[in-house]
Design an enzyme around this catalytic site. Structure first.
Site, short mmCIF file in Angstrom:
data_model
loop_
_atom_site.label_atom_id
_atom_site.label_comp_id
_atom_site.label_asym_id
_atom_site.label_seq_id
_atom_site.Cartn_x
_atom_site.Cartn_y
_atom_site.Cartn_z
N GLY A 137 57.89 21.98 -6.98
CA GLY A 137 58.49 21.67 -5.68
C GLY A 137 58.86 20.20 -5.60
N THR A 181 51.83 25.42 -1.98
CA THR A 181 52.87 26.44 -1.78
C THR A 181 53.66 26.61 -3.07
OG1 THR A 181 54.43 24.77 -0.99
CG2 THR A 181 53.14 25.95 0.68
N ASN A 210 56.75 27.37 -5.02
CA ASN A 210 58.17 27.32 -4.66
C ASN A 210 59.00 28.21 -5.59
OD1 ASN A 210 56.87 24.90 -3.61
ND2 ASN A 210 58.92 24.20 -3.07
N GLU A 255 58.76 28.96 0.19
CA GLU A 255 57.47 28.56 -0.36
C GLU A 255 56.38 29.52 0.08
OE1 GLU A 255 56.54 24.45 0.31
OE2 GLU A 255 58.65 23.89 0.55
P1 ADP Z 1 54.91 21.76 -5.44
O1 ADP Z 1 55.55 20.68 -4.61
O2 ADP Z 1 55.16 21.58 -6.92
O3 ADP Z 1 55.29 23.14 -4.96
P2 ADP Z 1 52.32 22.17 -4.17
O4 ADP Z 1 51.40 21.06 -3.72
O5 ADP Z 1 53.02 22.93 -3.10
O6 ADP Z 1 53.32 21.57 -5.24
O7 ADP Z 1 51.44 23.16 -5.09
C1 ADP Z 1 52.02 24.36 -5.52
C2 ADP Z 1 51.44 24.89 -6.82
O8 ADP Z 1 50.01 25.06 -6.72
C3 ADP Z 1 51.97 26.27 -7.13
O9 ADP Z 1 53.21 26.21 -7.83
C4 ADP Z 1 50.87 26.89 -7.98
O10 ADP Z 1 51.10 26.62 -9.35
C5 ADP Z 1 49.60 26.17 -7.50
N1 ADP Z 1 48.73 26.98 -6.62
C6 ADP Z 1 47.37 27.03 -6.77
N2 ADP Z 1 46.81 27.82 -5.84
C7 ADP Z 1 47.83 28.29 -5.06
C8 ADP Z 1 47.87 29.18 -3.93
N3 ADP Z 1 46.75 29.73 -3.41
N4 ADP Z 1 49.09 29.47 -3.39
C9 ADP Z 1 50.21 28.91 -3.91
N5 ADP Z 1 50.23 28.06 -4.97
C10 ADP Z 1 49.05 27.75 -5.56
MG MG Z 2 55.12 23.74 -2.91
#
Ligand code: ADP
Ligand code: MG
Length: 151
Positions: free
Chosen positions: A15, A27, A29, A79
């Site tokens: 993301g 979340t 993405n 997301e």
């Molecule tokens: P980004 O900006 O890369 O989306 P986030 O802080 O939103 O970063 O974290 C998302 C990532 O966390 C997901 O792509 C997944 O790999 C991981 N993740 C771990 N636990 C969860 C969960 N319960 N729900 C969604 N994503 C999760």
């Molecule tokens: Mg995210």
């Protein structure tokens, strides 16, 4: 609401670091390509439904369809926060979801505390709704083939 239930499957991509994880709600993405495949008139806001990573278990989820700041808010982002604790990140894996209901429209929050408490309420609302038979049935229909009909 129109478009629901909505089924979708696609790769989990990086993301734009809005700090979802720091808020305690990572979340997953979807890629721009998957987002573009959504109906263009689907309202932005917070939804709930079921989700599965790869061939893994099916879990409850809350989902946000919002405006993507990375593209100056002209493109949407989708997301998914899965209501489960995962041992590891799952970037690059295939996420399958079915969106079964709508909670609320997008809102602006004037403090981090009100944002976090709204997210907690969304998660509780999703958990409650998904226990109702009309939403539970989609968990089974989408993710599992009926017994005796393997092919
Ligand atoms: P980004 O900006 O890369 O989306 P986030 O802080 O939103 O970063 O974290 C998302 C990532 O966390 C997901 O792509 C997944 O790999 C991981 N993740 C771990 N636990 C969860 C969960 N319960 N729900 C969604 N994503 C999760
Ligand atoms: Mg995210």
């Amino acid at each position: 609401m129109r478009h629901l239930p909505y089924f979708c499957r696609g790769e989990v991509v990086k993301g734009f670091g809005r700090g979802s994880r720091e808020l305690g709600v990572p979340t997953a993405n979807f890629s721009e390509q998957v987002v573009e495949s959504f109906p263009s008139d689907i309202p932005t806001g917070i939804y709930y439904g079921w989700a599965s990573v790869g061939n893994g278990d099916v879990h409850k989820m809350v989902l946000s369809i919002g405006w993507n700041p990375f593209y100056k808010n002209i493109k949407k982002s989708v997301e998914t926060h899965i209501i489960n604790t995962f041992k590891e990140d799952f970037y690059g894996e295939i996420l399958s979801i079915v969106i079964t209901g709508y909670i609320r429209s997008e809102k602006n929050f004037n403090s981090l505390e009100t944002l976090i408490s709204a997210i907690r309420e969304d998660i509780e609302e999703a958990k409650r709704q998904l226990d109702l038979p009309e939403h539970l049935k989609l968990k089974d229909n989408f993710f599992h083939l009926p017994k005796g009909k393997k092919h």
